[in-house]
Design an enzyme around this catalytic site. Structure first.
Site, PDB file in Angstrom:
ATOM      1  N   HIS A   1      12.151  43.541  -5.998  1.00 36.15           N
ATOM      2  CA  HIS A   1      11.256  42.663  -5.236  1.00 36.15           C
ATOM      3  C   HIS A   1      10.033  42.220  -6.050  1.00 36.15           C
ATOM      4  O   HIS A   1       9.666  41.037  -6.061  1.00 36.15           O
ATOM      5  CB  HIS A   1      10.803  43.368  -3.953  1.00 36.15           C
ATOM      6  CG  HIS A   1      10.352  42.448  -2.874  1.00 36.15           C
ATOM      7  ND1 HIS A   1      10.498  42.723  -1.529  1.00 36.15           N
ATOM      8  CD2 HIS A   1       9.754  41.238  -2.910  1.00 36.15           C
ATOM      9  CE1 HIS A   1      10.011  41.726  -0.806  1.00 36.15           C
ATOM     10  NE2 HIS A   1       9.540  40.820  -1.631  1.00 36.15           N
TER      11      HIS A   1
ATOM     12  N   ASP B   1      18.470  35.865   3.507  1.00 29.93           N
ATOM     13  CA  ASP B   1      17.638  36.584   2.547  1.00 29.93           C
ATOM     14  C   ASP B   1      16.755  37.598   3.265  1.00 29.93           C
ATOM     15  O   ASP B   1      15.897  37.229   4.069  1.00 29.93           O
ATOM     16  CB  ASP B   1      16.769  35.596   1.766  1.00 29.93           C
ATOM     17  CG  ASP B   1      15.937  36.295   0.713  1.00 29.93           C
ATOM     18  OD1 ASP B   1      16.463  36.530  -0.399  1.00 29.93           O
ATOM     19  OD2 ASP B   1      14.773  36.629   1.001  1.00 29.93           O
TER      20      ASP B   1
ATOM     21  N   LYS C   1      16.281  43.514  -0.923  1.00 27.57           N
ATOM     22  CA  LYS C   1      15.456  43.786  -2.100  1.00 27.57           C
ATOM     23  C   LYS C   1      14.945  45.225  -2.139  1.00 27.57           C
ATOM     24  O   LYS C   1      14.679  45.834  -1.102  1.00 27.57           O
ATOM     25  CB  LYS C   1      14.262  42.823  -2.120  1.00 27.57           C
ATOM     26  CG  LYS C   1      14.638  41.359  -1.983  1.00 27.57           C
ATOM     27  CD  LYS C   1      13.420  40.461  -1.967  1.00 27.57           C
ATOM     28  CE  LYS C   1      13.796  39.032  -1.591  1.00 27.57           C
ATOM     29  NZ  LYS C   1      14.061  38.894  -0.144  1.00 27.57           N
TER      30      LYS C   1
ATOM     31  N   TYR D   1      10.424  43.730   4.653  1.00 26.35           N
ATOM     32  CA  TYR D   1      10.227  42.882   5.824  1.00 26.35           C
ATOM     33  C   TYR D   1      10.306  43.676   7.131  1.00 26.35           C
ATOM     34  O   TYR D   1       9.981  43.156   8.196  1.00 26.35           O
ATOM     35  CB  TYR D   1      11.263  41.748   5.860  1.00 26.35           C
ATOM     36  CG  TYR D   1      11.231  40.836   4.656  1.00 26.35           C
ATOM     37  CD1 TYR D   1      10.158  40.826   3.773  1.00 26.35           C
ATOM     38  CD2 TYR D   1      12.292  39.979   4.391  1.00 26.35           C
ATOM     39  CE1 TYR D   1      10.140  39.999   2.663  1.00 26.35           C
ATOM     40  CE2 TYR D   1      12.292  39.140   3.286  1.00 26.35           C
ATOM     41  CZ  TYR D   1      11.216  39.155   2.415  1.00 26.35           C
ATOM     42  OH  TYR D   1      11.222  38.331   1.327  1.00 26.35           O
TER      43      TYR D   1
END
Length: 309
Positions: free
Chosen positions: A107, A42, A76, A47
């Site tokens: 997201h 994931d 996302k 990130y």
């Protein structure tokens, strides 16, 4: 063990989340995870480590460690790219070195001022409050997500951090139904009504904070970790498992997919070995009684506004 999504594709019930995973550690963690048996990873543009994930995946494919078709990769759409869905998806795919995604999620259910495709900025005003874009509806964003499926770039699309109201709306205006709603849920924040609503309407629930964030969220948000709960510690002793393993097994018993994050190789193994035991019904009910309705992941810390208010 996998759950079949409403899109017809199978999603492994245990994955590895890469949030707050340092770029320098990703290769070792992902390669080891694949060797342990992980087939679900994931990711997210926000990130800021999709490049490193892509390099690790490319190595795994090139060395014959795993085939692309045997992995389930999620990433996302960030808030600032709601008006640039296709471009943002392609940017993530390029970083991940993939020619398709298994799952692409919205997201957060909010569009913010655009800061450049894939830059995942969170523009703040002079008072330090998130600059929310009120010109782009979630319906518009979703129809662009549906185009990704038509284009063959994405196999399944979904939502993240949506409540019942927003999930219901998405079901009403969607042509391609959301396959997944990724939310925070754990023993201290069980959200049984939302979980059951999603499952009733064919939406798989994924827990993005299945262990309550543990030390990471305690450091960032000052939250209390369920891993220190004496009841859960007692169950861990009873089943001769760790508290984390009991909590992950509880989630899977609820038909919830789990994507625990860890930066320690030894924990990768521990979090993955949760399918060799079952919790008794009375222990499921006992854990159910621990709900504190306590959210541990609160982005208001960074955005100057509580979007969950």
């Amino acid at each position: 063990m996998a759950i079949t999504l409403n899109s017809g594709f199978k999603m492994p019930v245990i994955g590895l989340g890469v949030w707050r995973m340092d770029g320098k550690d990703i290769r070792n963690l992902l390669i080891n995870a694949i060797k342990i048996g992980y087939r679900h990873f994931d990711c997210a543009a926000d990130y800021q480590n999709e490049v490193e994930v892509g390099e690790a995946l490319a190595e795994a494919f090139q060395t014959g460690l795993i085939k692309r078709e045997d992995l389930f990769i999620t990433t996302k759409l960030w808030n600032s790219d709601h008006g640039h869905v296709i471009e943002a998806c392609k940017a993530s795919m390029k970083k991940l070195q993939l020619d398709y995604l298994d799952l692409f999620l919205v997201h957060f259910p909010v569009a913010t001022n655009h800061t450049g495709v894939g830059t995942t900025g969170s523009a703040l005003d002079e008072d330090g409050v998130l600059e929310i874009d009120t010109t782009i509806s979630l319906e518009t964003t979703w129809h662009a997500m549906e185009e990704l499926v038509s284009m063959g770039l994405v196999r399944s699309i979904g939502i993240s951090n949506y409540d019942i109201f927003l999930t219901r709306d998405c079901l009403a205006y969607s042509k391609v139904k959301p396959a997944v709603n990724q939310i925070e849920t754990h023993p201290y924040f069980q959200r049984e009504s939302l979980v059951k609503f999603c499952q009733k309407h064919g939406i798989c629930v994924t827990a993005h904070t299945p262990l309550g964030g543990s030390v990471s969220n305690t450091e960032w948000f000052g939250s209390v970790s369920c891993l220190d709960d004496p009841v859960l510690k007692g169950l861990a002793e009873k089943y001769k498992k760790t508290v984390a393993q009991v909590v992950l097994r509880w989630a899977i018993h609820r038909n919830v997919v789990v994507i625990p994050k860890t930066s320690k190789v030894e924990r990768l193994e521990e979090n993955f070995r949760v399918l060799d035991f079952e919790l008794a019904e009375e222990d499921m009910e006992l854990i159910g009684s621990l709900d504190r309705k306590c959210r541990t992941n609160q982005p208001a810390k960074f955005w100057g506004i509580d979007l969950y208010a």
